[in-house]
Design a protein around this motif. Structure first.
Motif, PDB file in Angstrom:
ATOM      1  N   ASP A 205      29.205  35.678  40.173  1.00  0.00           N
ATOM      2  CA  ASP A 205      30.337  36.608  40.134  1.00  0.00           C
ATOM      3  C   ASP A 205      30.848  36.781  41.557  1.00  0.00           C
ATOM      4  N   PHE A 206      32.159  36.837  41.712  1.00  0.00           N
ATOM      5  CA  PHE A 206      32.776  37.060  43.015  1.00  0.00           C
ATOM      6  C   PHE A 206      33.734  38.236  42.887  1.00  0.00           C
ATOM      7  N   HIS A 207      33.702  39.135  43.843  1.00  0.00           N
ATOM      8  CA  HIS A 207      34.618  40.276  43.841  1.00  0.00           C
ATOM      9  C   HIS A 207      35.833  39.919  44.687  1.00  0.00           C
ATOM     10  N   VAL A 208      37.017  39.996  44.083  1.00  0.00           N
ATOM     11  CA  VAL A 208      38.247  39.669  44.795  1.00  0.00           C
ATOM     12  C   VAL A 208      38.777  40.905  45.513  1.00  0.00           C
ATOM     13  N   GLY A 209      38.777  42.057  44.828  1.00  0.00           N
ATOM     14  CA  GLY A 209      39.247  43.285  45.462  1.00  0.00           C
ATOM     15  C   GLY A 209      39.540  44.360  44.443  1.00  0.00           C
ATOM     16  N   PRO A 210      39.950  45.530  44.936  1.00  0.00           N
ATOM     17  CA  PRO A 210      40.247  46.651  44.030  1.00  0.00           C
ATOM     18  C   PRO A 210      41.498  46.383  43.191  1.00  0.00           C
ATOM     19  N   ALA A 211      41.497  46.919  41.989  1.00  0.00           N
ATOM     20  CA  ALA A 211      42.609  46.704  41.059  1.00  0.00           C
ATOM     21  C   ALA A 211      43.918  47.282  41.599  1.00  0.00           C
ATOM     22  N   ASN A 212      43.846  48.383  42.341  1.00  0.00           N
ATOM     23  CA  ASN A 212      45.087  48.991  42.848  1.00  0.00           C
ATOM     24  C   ASN A 212      45.716  48.183  43.986  1.00  0.00           C
ATOM     25  N   GLU A 213      45.028  47.163  44.479  1.00  0.00           N
ATOM     26  CA  GLU A 213      45.573  46.287  45.525  1.00  0.00           C
ATOM     27  C   GLU A 213      45.841  44.884  44.983  1.00  0.00           C
ATOM     28  N   GLU A 214      45.880  44.733  43.671  1.00  0.00           N
ATOM     29  CA  GLU A 214      45.981  43.415  43.043  1.00  0.00           C
ATOM     30  C   GLU A 214      47.147  42.585  43.576  1.00  0.00           C
TER      31      GLU A 214
ATOM     32  N   GLU B 220      34.429  26.350  34.690  1.00  0.00           N
ATOM     33  CA  GLU B 220      35.588  27.220  34.526  1.00  0.00           C
ATOM     34  C   GLU B 220      35.488  28.372  35.513  1.00  0.00           C
ATOM     35  N   MET B 221      36.618  28.740  36.081  1.00  0.00           N
ATOM     36  CA  MET B 221      36.706  29.948  36.899  1.00  0.00           C
ATOM     37  C   MET B 221      37.493  30.959  36.067  1.00  0.00           C
ATOM     38  N   VAL B 222      36.877  32.093  35.763  1.00  0.00           N
ATOM     39  CA  VAL B 222      37.514  33.110  34.933  1.00  0.00           C
ATOM     40  C   VAL B 222      37.805  34.328  35.801  1.00  0.00           C
ATOM     41  N   ARG B 223      39.086  34.682  35.870  1.00  0.00           N
ATOM     42  CA  ARG B 223      39.507  35.872  36.628  1.00  0.00           C
ATOM     43  C   ARG B 223      39.632  37.013  35.616  1.00  0.00           C
ATOM     44  N   ARG B 224      39.048  38.149  35.973  1.00  0.00           N
ATOM     45  CA  ARG B 224      39.074  39.270  35.035  1.00  0.00           C
ATOM     46  C   ARG B 224      39.209  40.586  35.793  1.00  0.00           C
TER      47      ARG B 224
END
Length: 187
Positions: free
Chosen positions: A123-132, A85-89
């Motif tokens: 864990d992988f970091h996608v980016g900052p929440a303000n740039e979602e 499973e890939m879980v995005r959070r």
């Protein structure tokens, strides 16, 4: 004449010590091989989980990340394994993260099989929440394959004889191979 006797005595002593050390190394290797044989027979199969996840950030240093990268790696897990499973959070402190879980009996790096469940691989970091809204949509290619008995023996031998390396950039992950239920309770 006394110097020659001393040299002969030193050489003889060196040969005795050297042969004793070789015997102890051989005995240690044989004991490790017997231990590996026992583990191969008494443990479930090992699976190699390989992944390539794109659209995530690569940490280069404590203050620098490269955006929209592809990260590849793998980990050995106790079987049976086959689902993931890939879980995005959305994380409070880090922004948008992606987490890879694999259904297995835990990771080899924990030393022994655990109860069957989903375990965190990475864990992988996608980016900052303000740039979602502008962040790339991550893609993943996950492969799970069972190791042969010979590959399992080699992996167990390497695990037993290698020095542990629990650090990544000097910080150990508190989530390393954590069960999903525990991970959900301790975000």
């Amino acid at each position: 004449m006394l110097k020659i006797k001393n040299v002969v005595a030193i050489l003889a002593f060196s040969l005795v010590v050297g042969s004793c050390q070789a015997n102890s190394v051989d005995a240690q290797s044989n004991a490790e091989l017997r231990r590996v044989e026992g583990l191969v027979k008494s443990t479930p199969p090992l699976y190699k989980v390989s992944w390539k996840v794109c659209g995530v950030q690569k940490i280069v240093s404590m203050s620098r990340n490269l955006k929209n990268q592809c990260l590849e790696s793998s980990q050995l897990v106790w079987g049976p394994a086959g689902q993931y499973e890939m879980v995005r959070r959305r994380e409070f402190t880090t922004g948008i993260d992606l987490h890879l879980f694999v259904k297995s009996r835990g990771c080899l790096n924990k030393g022994k099989p655990a109860a069957e469940g989903y375990y965190l691989m990475k864990d992988f970091h996608v980016g900052p929440a303000n740039e979602e809204a502008t962040l790339p949509k991550p893609t993943s290619d996950i492969k799970i394959q069972q190791l042969t008995t010979k590959e399992k023996s080699i992996a167990l031998y390497n695990f037993l004889t290698s020095e542990p390396n629990p650090l990544l950039m000097g910080i150990r992950s508190r989530y390393e191979c954590q069960g999903k239920q525990e991970w959900l309770r301790n975000p």
